[in-house]
Design a protein around this motif. Structure first.
Motif, short mmCIF file in Angstrom:
data_model
loop_
_atom_site.label_atom_id
_atom_site.label_comp_id
_atom_site.label_asym_id
_atom_site.label_seq_id
_atom_site.Cartn_x
_atom_site.Cartn_y
_atom_site.Cartn_z
N ASN A 273 0.83 -1.23 0.00
CA ASN A 273 0.00 0.00 0.00
C ASN A 273 0.86 1.27 0.00
O ASN A 273 0.53 2.24 -0.66
CB ASN A 273 -0.90 0.00 1.23
N ARG A 274 1.89 1.09 0.82
CA ARG A 274 2.72 2.31 0.90
C ARG A 274 3.40 2.60 -0.43
O ARG A 274 3.57 3.74 -0.83
CB ARG A 274 3.79 2.11 1.99
N ASN A 275 3.79 1.55 -1.16
CA ASN A 275 4.46 1.76 -2.45
C ASN A 275 3.52 2.21 -3.56
O ASN A 275 3.95 2.74 -4.57
CB ASN A 275 5.18 0.48 -2.88
N PHE A 276 2.24 1.86 -3.33
CA PHE A 276 1.28 2.18 -4.40
C PHE A 276 1.27 3.68 -4.73
O PHE A 276 1.30 4.08 -5.88
CB PHE A 276 -0.09 1.70 -3.98
N LEU A 277 1.28 4.48 -3.68
CA LEU A 277 1.18 5.95 -3.89
C LEU A 277 2.38 6.51 -4.65
O LEU A 277 2.22 7.22 -5.66
CB LEU A 277 1.01 6.63 -2.54
N PRO A 278 3.60 6.14 -4.17
CA PRO A 278 4.76 6.63 -4.95
C PRO A 278 4.71 6.20 -6.40
O PRO A 278 5.06 6.95 -7.30
CB PRO A 278 5.95 6.02 -4.25
N SER A 279 4.24 4.97 -6.58
CA SER A 279 4.18 4.48 -7.96
C SER A 279 3.24 5.36 -8.78
O SER A 279 3.55 5.79 -9.88
CB SER A 279 3.72 3.03 -7.95
N THR A 280 2.07 5.49 -8.12
CA THR A 280 1.09 6.34 -8.81
C THR A 280 1.66 7.74 -9.03
O THR A 280 1.57 8.31 -10.12
CB THR A 280 -0.18 6.46 -7.97
N THR A 281 2.26 8.22 -7.94
CA THR A 281 2.86 9.56 -8.04
C THR A 281 3.94 9.60 -9.11
O THR A 281 4.04 10.54 -9.91
CB THR A 281 3.48 9.96 -6.69
N ASN A 282 4.67 8.43 -9.07
CA ASN A 282 5.76 8.34 -10.06
C ASN A 282 5.21 8.39 -11.47
O ASN A 282 5.71 9.11 -12.33
CB ASN A 282 6.55 7.07 -9.80
N LYS A 283 4.12 7.58 -11.63
CA LYS A 283 3.49 7.58 -12.97
C LYS A 283 3.03 8.97 -13.33
O LYS A 283 3.23 9.48 -14.42
CB LYS A 283 2.30 6.61 -12.96
N SER A 284 2.35 9.63 -12.34
CA SER A 284 1.84 10.98 -12.60
C SER A 284 2.98 11.95 -12.91
O SER A 284 2.89 12.73 -13.85
CB SER A 284 1.09 11.46 -11.35
N GLY B 101 5.85 11.12 -14.09
CA GLY B 101 6.39 10.81 -15.43
C GLY B 101 5.55 11.46 -16.51
O GLY B 101 6.07 12.09 -17.45
N SER B 102 4.22 11.30 -16.28
CA SER B 102 3.33 11.90 -17.28
C SER B 102 3.52 13.42 -17.30
O SER B 102 3.64 14.03 -18.36
CB SER B 102 1.89 11.56 -16.90
N GLN B 103 3.56 13.91 -16.05
CA GLN B 103 3.74 15.36 -15.97
C GLN B 103 5.06 15.78 -16.59
O GLN B 103 5.16 16.80 -17.29
CB GLN B 103 3.70 15.81 -14.51
N LYS B 104 6.06 14.87 -16.31
CA LYS B 104 7.38 15.20 -16.85
C LYS B 104 7.33 15.24 -18.38
O LYS B 104 7.83 16.17 -19.02
CB LYS B 104 8.39 14.16 -16.38
N ALA C 275 5.47 18.09 -19.30
CA ALA C 275 6.30 19.29 -19.06
C ALA C 275 7.39 19.41 -20.13
O ALA C 275 7.67 20.50 -20.64
CB ALA C 275 6.93 19.23 -17.68
N GLU C 276 7.96 18.21 -20.44
CA GLU C 276 9.01 18.23 -21.48
C GLU C 276 8.45 18.70 -22.81
O GLU C 276 9.05 19.50 -23.52
CB GLU C 276 9.61 16.83 -21.61
N GLN C 277 7.26 18.18 -23.10
CA GLN C 277 6.65 18.57 -24.37
C GLN C 277 6.37 20.08 -24.38
O GLN C 277 6.67 20.78 -25.35
CB GLN C 277 5.34 17.80 -24.55
N ALA C 278 5.78 20.50 -23.23
CA ALA C 278 5.47 21.94 -23.13
C ALA C 278 6.74 22.77 -23.24
O ALA C 278 6.78 23.81 -23.92
CB ALA C 278 4.77 22.22 -21.80
N LEU C 279 7.77 22.18 -22.53
CA LEU C 279 9.04 22.91 -22.55
C LEU C 279 9.61 23.00 -23.96
O LEU C 279 10.11 24.03 -24.41
CB LEU C 279 10.04 22.22 -21.62
N THR C 280 9.50 21.83 -24.65
CA THR C 280 9.99 21.81 -26.04
C THR C 280 9.25 22.83 -26.89
O THR C 280 9.85 23.60 -27.66
CB THR C 280 9.78 20.40 -26.65
N GLU C 281 7.91 22.80 -26.68
CA GLU C 281 7.12 23.78 -27.46
C GLU C 281 7.52 25.21 -27.09
O GLU C 281 7.65 26.09 -27.95
CB GLU C 281 5.63 23.56 -27.20
N GLU C 282 7.69 25.38 -25.77
CA GLU C 282 8.08 26.72 -25.31
C GLU C 282 9.41 27.14 -25.91
O GLU C 282 9.59 28.29 -26.35
CB GLU C 282 8.16 26.71 -23.77
#
Length: 662
Positions: free
Chosen positions: A96-107, A109-112, A115-122
């Motif tokens: 359970n404890r790992n689930f959140l980081p994973s999810t967070t990690n996934k989020s 990553g997605s955000q990254k 963000a990378e895409q946005a940054l590239t566009e920027e």
DNA sequence: CGTGGAGATAGCCGTGGACA
DNA sequence: TGTCCACGGCTATCTCCACG
């Protein structure tokens, strides 16, 4: 690993806590084999029963051991189960404890990625922006460069405009010379022209280069040049014109006779954009020819002055670059060929000068005709000889304006020229006489225009002379004598009317309306700017308005004086015309004279006090007190003399009445 | 030896100051 | 206001020199 150095080995030995024993027991050496087992070995076999007992005991021992093992196993199972449960619980917790980081990690990553895409566009946008900005920067730099150049250009032009260089090289430009001439013409003495130009430049916010302008000497030169330019232009205009009229008059200045000459002709206006060669656009131009000193104002001298002027203009024009460019020359007689009239004084000297001019022009025209006839008609030698034979010494003396003695000693060349001159004239006269009368008149057109002032003055003088005779003819008492102060005193003091002093005072004094008008003129409109009534009253009124009402106004005297002056002028003008009629008629009757005379007598009686003068204070006192002032009195008198009575007289004779009174 | 550039020089001309 | 003269700028001409 590099082998230890001796020093390192020693250091290790000193600090090794295992001591010397450890030195020999190298850790890298494998341990020695364990000592052999100490179990005692059976030396004699046992019985079966013993063996069974032993085995039972052994079994029991094993069963007991088994039970212990089972119990132990059970404990182990329990412990395992508990541990498993615990672990599972822990696992779940951890999962359970790992689930959140994973999810967070996934989020993340997605955000990254986002963000990378946005940054590239920027970054792309930034790149584009940077490119755009660079382009703008480049354009701006170019604009700045161009602006600087433009600014420099404007500044240069401004400097150029602000600084006027009157010279081209070391020579003053035509504009500068023109300015010098103009200032001189407008009354600035040559010596002050430089100061005037520099002062004006300063006032206009510009600067004259080197802060210098023409010296007096150079201004004078420019003026002289202007005179020569004028003569060149005049020569050209005379040659271009169909004809011109010359006007002249003279005066004296500090004892020296000065003759002025002007020329009126049709010529171009020289306005910008107007075709100079288009004769339909030519207008009447009045050209100044000269003001020249003369020994006297006789007709002969005037004629000679014109001859000199015409020669000078012809010479200057002929030697000018303008004439060279036009491939044309002007000789002095061209002036006379073109001259079709003169305006002069209506006096004896003017008439004499005109007569001489007309004669000279006739001579020029006739000789022109003679030459033309000889060239065109190819006259027979016999006719020429015949004509030459008819030439007498008198002809030569008359033409050459020389005496017989001078003719006798004249060189042959000069005499031949004189004979040729006479011959031309003779043949020209023959040709001229054969022309129709109209052509003759056209060829010799030379109109005299007399001075209108002289005509005006003469008309008045003739009228006055006739009027004076009327008093004697009809035995009418003369108007009041308007004597000067001195004469008036003599007359008053005289004990007898036949005394010499009395006679002289009366004879030198005049009377009548003309004298009255003359007095009014000097009284009301004196030219010195102080003594005329209008000036005196004006000065007082200006002061009075200022003192009483603090007004900065003109000191114009209200009403009467100005009106009086106008009426006086108008009346005088009408009087002139009536007097002009008088010179051509003698129809006035005695009764008319008497009625008119009564008016004039009245006028002069009413205004007799003018001789004693009217003080400023009296005048103003009467004015400020609202009383009838002398001006009103004068006005009434003039009205009587020049308006009402003239109307009356005119009415009787349909505006053509001949005045016989005054 | 011809050509062209640079410098020197004389003369002309415009200008302005001194003087009568 | 006119005359004389010095000064300086401009230009034509001469002279010298380098170069092909």
């Amino acid at each position: 690993m590099a082998p230890r150095s001796q020093r390192q080995k020693q250091a290790h030995k000193v600090w090794d806590p295992r001591g010397a024993a450890a030195e020999e027991d190298d850790e890298n050496t494998p341990p020695s084999a364990p000592p052999p087992s100490q179990h005692p070995s059976s030396t004699k076999p046992k019985s079966l029963k013993a063996q069974l007992i032993e085995r039972d005991a052994r079994i029991a021992e094993l069963e007991g051991l088994n039970a212990i093992l089972r119990a132990t196993l059970s404990d182990v199972h329990q412990t395992h189960a508990a541990a498993t449960k615990s672990l599972k619980s822990e696992h779940d917790r951890l999962t359970n404890r790992n689930f959140l980081p994973s999810t967070t990690n996934k989020s993340l990553g997605s955000q990254k990625r986002k963000a990378e895409q946005a940054l590239t566009e920027e970054i792309d946008r930034k790149h584009k922006r940077i490119k755009s900005v660079r382009q703008q920067l480049y354009a701006s730099k170019k604009q700045v460069e161009r602006a600087k150049k433009s600014l420099q250009k404007v500044q240069d032009e401004y400097r150029k405009l602000k600084t006027w260089n009157p010279k081209i090289g070391n020579t003053y430009s035509p504009d500068a010379r023109e300015l010098g001439r103009q200032l001189t013409e407008d009354g600035c003495v040559a010596e002050r022209v430089e100061h005037a130009v520099l002062s004006c430049a300063k006032a206009f916010g510009i600067r004259v280069k080197r802060d210098e302008f023409m010296s007096r000497r150079t201004v004078t030169r420019a003026v002289d040049e202007g005179g020569k330019y004028g003569e060149i232009q005049l020569g050209r205009e005379i040659m271009e014109s169909e004809g011109f009229v010359e006007s002249s008059d003279g005066t004296t200045y500090r004892g020296i006779n000065l003759e002025s000459r002007h020329i009126a002709l049709l010529g171009p206006s020289y306005e910008p954009g107007v075709d100079v060669s288009d004769r339909s656009l030519w207008t009447r131009q009045l050209r100044f020819l000269e003001v020249a000193p003369a020994l006297d104002h006789t007709g002969q001298r005037q004629f000679e002055g014109t001859m000199e002027a015409s020669e000078r203009i012809a010479d200057v024009y002929t030697r000018s670059p303008l004439a060279a460019r036009e491939q044309r020359t002007m000789e002095k007689n061209d002036y006379w060929r073109k001259k079709i009239g003169e305006n002069k004084d209506h006096a004896a000297d003017g008439k004499k000068a005109f007569k001489l001019s007309a004669e000279y022009k006739k001579d020029v025209v006739l000789r022109d005709l003679g030459r033309k006839t000889m060239e065109e008609a190819d006259l027979e030698t016999a006719i020429l000889l015949l004509s030459m034979n008819e030439i007498t010494n008198d002809d030569l003396m008359q033409t050459g304006k020389i005496s017989y003695e001078e003719l006798a000693v004249m060189p042959s060349g000069a005499k031949t020229a004189l004979i040729e001159q006479v011959l031309e004239r003779k043949i020209g006269e023959d040709t001229f006489n054969s022309l129709p009368e109209e052509d003759q008149q056209n060829a010799l057109t030379h109109v005299f225009g007399g001075c209108c002032c002289h005509k005006d003055l003469n008309a008045l003088r003739y009228g006055m002379a006739r009027v004076q005779r009327v008093y004697d003819t009809h035995d009418i008492p003369k108007p009041v004598l308007l004597a000067t102060k001195a004469n008036s005193a003599v007359i008053d003091l005289a004990t007898a009317t036949d005394g010499a002093a009395f006679q002289r005072a009366v004879e030198s004094s005049t009377r009548g309306a003309i004298k009255l008008l003359s007095l009014l003129g000097s009284l009301l409109r004196h030219k010195d700017g102080q003594r005329g009534y209008q000036d005196r009253s004006s000065i007082f009124m200006r002061e009075a308005k200022k003192a009483l009402h603090d007004l900065e106004e003109s000191g114009q005297f209200p009403g009467p004086i100005q009106e009086l002056i106008q009426e006086t002028e108008q009346g005088l003008g009408r009087l002139y015309f009536l007097l002009l009629g008088d010179t051509r008629s003698n129809e006035a009757s005695a009764s008319t004279f008497q009625s008119a005379h009564a008016c004039i007598q009245n006028l002069t009686n009413h205004t007799r006090h003018l001789r004693r003068g009217v003080s400023k204070n009296t005048l103003l006192q009467k004015y400020t007190q609202g009383e009838s002032n002398p001006c009103r009195l004068l006005r009434g008198a003039v009205e009587i003399a020049l308006s009402r009575d003239f109307r009356l007289l005119e009415g009787k004779h349909d505006n053509r009445f001949t005045i016989g009174v005054l």
